[in-house]
Design a protein around this motif. Sequence first.
Motif, PDB file in Angstrom:
ATOM      1  N   VAL A 199      -4.311   8.194  26.683  1.00 48.32           N
ATOM      2  CA  VAL A 199      -4.134   7.103  25.722  1.00 48.32           C
ATOM      3  C   VAL A 199      -2.664   7.073  25.304  1.00 48.32           C
ATOM      4  CG1 VAL A 199      -5.036   6.034  23.630  1.00 48.32           C
ATOM      5  CG2 VAL A 199      -6.472   7.599  24.939  1.00 48.32           C
ATOM      6  N   LEU A 200      -1.862   6.317  26.036  1.00 50.82           N
ATOM      7  CA  LEU A 200      -0.418   6.321  25.820  1.00 50.82           C
ATOM      8  C   LEU A 200       0.036   5.331  24.759  1.00 50.82           C
ATOM      9  CD1 LEU A 200       0.862   6.448  29.532  1.00 50.82           C
ATOM     10  CD2 LEU A 200       0.191   8.341  28.030  1.00 50.82           C
ATOM     11  N   GLU A 247       1.945   6.285  13.456  1.00 48.51           N
ATOM     12  CA  GLU A 247       1.086   6.283  12.278  1.00 48.51           C
ATOM     13  C   GLU A 247      -0.388   6.400  12.637  1.00 48.51           C
ATOM     14  OE1 GLU A 247       2.064   1.917  13.214  1.00 48.51           O
ATOM     15  OE2 GLU A 247       3.096   3.856  13.172  1.00 48.51           O
ATOM     16  N   GLU A 248      -0.728   6.224  13.926  1.00 50.35           N
ATOM     17  CA  GLU A 248      -2.116   6.321  14.355  1.00 50.35           C
ATOM     18  C   GLU A 248      -2.489   7.712  14.862  1.00 50.35           C
ATOM     19  OE1 GLU A 248      -2.868   1.756  15.901  1.00 50.35           O
ATOM     20  OE2 GLU A 248      -1.948   3.206  17.242  1.00 50.35           O
ATOM     21  N   VAL A 249      -1.525   8.586  14.974  1.00 51.33           N
ATOM     22  CA  VAL A 249      -1.789   9.930  15.469  1.00 51.33           C
ATOM     23  C   VAL A 249      -2.043  10.843  14.278  1.00 51.33           C
ATOM     24  CG1 VAL A 249      -0.861  11.909  16.710  1.00 51.33           C
ATOM     25  CG2 VAL A 249      -0.434   9.598  17.532  1.00 51.33           C
ATOM     26  N   SER A 250      -3.143  11.534  14.281  1.00 46.79           N
ATOM     27  CA  SER A 250      -3.553  12.330  13.134  1.00 46.79           C
ATOM     28  C   SER A 250      -4.171  13.634  13.615  1.00 46.79           C
ATOM     29  CB  SER A 250      -4.584  11.547  12.299  1.00 46.79           C
ATOM     30  OG  SER A 250      -5.233  12.375  11.365  1.00 46.79           O
ATOM     31  N   GLY A 304      -3.959  15.975  23.771  1.00 53.59           N
ATOM     32  CA  GLY A 304      -2.653  15.437  23.467  1.00 53.59           C
ATOM     33  C   GLY A 304      -2.659  14.535  22.256  1.00 53.59           C
ATOM     34  N   ASP A 305      -1.484  13.995  21.947  1.00 47.88           N
ATOM     35  CA  ASP A 305      -1.340  13.188  20.740  1.00 47.88           C
ATOM     36  C   ASP A 305      -1.241  11.695  21.014  1.00 47.88           C
ATOM     37  OD1 ASP A 305       1.176  12.878  21.797  1.00 47.88           O
ATOM     38  OD2 ASP A 305       2.203  14.024  20.255  1.00 47.88           O
ATOM     39  N   GLY A 306      -1.290  11.298  22.285  1.00 52.08           N
ATOM     40  CA  GLY A 306      -1.293   9.874  22.592  1.00 52.08           C
ATOM     41  C   GLY A 306       0.056   9.207  22.576  1.00 52.08           C
ATOM     42  N   LEU A 307       1.144   9.950  22.387  1.00 53.01           N
ATOM     43  CA  LEU A 307       2.461   9.337  22.275  1.00 53.01           C
ATOM     44  C   LEU A 307       3.227   9.435  23.596  1.00 53.01           C
ATOM     45  CD1 LEU A 307       3.612  10.579  18.758  1.00 53.01           C
ATOM     46  CD2 LEU A 307       2.811   8.307  19.393  1.00 53.01           C
ATOM     47  N   SER A 308       3.833   8.327  23.993  1.00 53.75           N
ATOM     48  CA  SER A 308       4.699   8.297  25.169  1.00 53.75           C
ATOM     49  C   SER A 308       5.839   7.332  24.870  1.00 53.75           C
ATOM     50  CB  SER A 308       3.928   7.837  26.411  1.00 53.75           C
ATOM     51  OG  SER A 308       4.824   7.509  27.457  1.00 53.75           O
ATOM     52  N   GLU A 309       7.002   7.886  24.608  1.00 51.95           N
ATOM     53  CA  GLU A 309       8.141   7.036  24.256  1.00 51.95           C
ATOM     54  C   GLU A 309       8.495   6.088  25.400  1.00 51.95           C
ATOM     55  OE1 GLU A 309       9.307   6.752  21.366  1.00 51.95           O
ATOM     56  OE2 GLU A 309       8.378   8.498  20.413  1.00 51.95           O
ATOM     57  N   GLY A 328      -9.047   6.127  28.949  1.00 49.84           N
ATOM     58  CA  GLY A 328     -10.368   6.751  28.940  1.00 49.84           C
ATOM     59  C   GLY A 328     -10.454   8.173  28.440  1.00 49.84           C
ATOM     60  N   ASP A 329      -9.361   8.740  27.908  1.00 50.07           N
ATOM     61  CA  ASP A 329      -9.404  10.137  27.480  1.00 50.07           C
ATOM     62  C   ASP A 329      -9.853  10.237  26.018  1.00 50.07           C
ATOM     63  OD1 ASP A 329      -9.112  12.900  27.825  1.00 50.07           O
ATOM     64  OD2 ASP A 329      -7.084  12.857  26.986  1.00 50.07           O
TER      65      ASP A 329
END
Length: 289
Positions: A167-168, A173-176, A186-191, A215-216
């Motif tokens: 989930v890239l 603010e949505e990562v918690s 993972g945290d879902g962040l991809s710059e 789908g993760d």
Amino acid sequence: EFLEDPSAASMNAIPLDENLKPLKFLVSGHIYGKPGDEEFHPAATLITNIALLRDYDPDFVIILGDIVWKPTKENFDNLDLLVLDPFKAPIFNAVGNHDVTRREIYQERYGNTVFAFTYKEQLFFILDTTLQYYDLTADQLEFIKDTIDQQMLSSEIKVINLFMHHVLFLDHEEVSGKQLLKPNEGDGLSESFHDFLDSTLQPISRDVPIYIYAGDVGAFKPGNLSPFYKRNSESNITFIATGLGSHQNDSILLVEEDLPHTMTITPISLTGKQMKSIEIYDFQYWSNK
């Protein structure tokens, strides 16, 4: 490689049917279900609903990775027997990290992990977020841009779809730390992916709507971020996540063209639970859980 014949990339070697019906396909992620060697895989909620899902008569099925707990011949044989063979429509997979820990086994059996095809005036990308872990490689981003440019010049593309495992697209603010607000890993962040969204996909979406699926999610009981819906307010991009965890909240998505090039996404429960409209399952919904 751009595949004009997507049947060459179908996991079950079934070709696409060139029919004149409105487009309809199914999307499911993390189908092995609950993590752990002691668990039964694939998810029993999926296996027991194969007949129901076949009755929807989809043009094809998209899996968003993590199709097996471990990539062994025995596990893939089991997957073929219980999931791939019973469907009478082609199945495509955007690989997850569990699928390719031994990449040679997966690719020898199912082929390339990055490709695209057109069908019913829509463009579909199957992507690999494990080649550069939890990201898309630079050559994949270039492949997406170049393929869109070529196809929009040479044919009439009305919708663009991207399918990936990780989930890239979550924002900072949505990562918690809250379990229900996290992807499975993972945290879902991809710059780099967010930069690509801003520089390339947002301008394209002003002319052609874009849907991005991941789908993760869904492994943690009672189902983390599955389903998840997000709409980019600055452009015509829709973000969707869905995945299974072998629990009562398991669901998959039915995607249908109800009006010309207007897509309706409907969550289908695999346990008989009453589902809400996909738009309900936004960040605020999961924050309140």
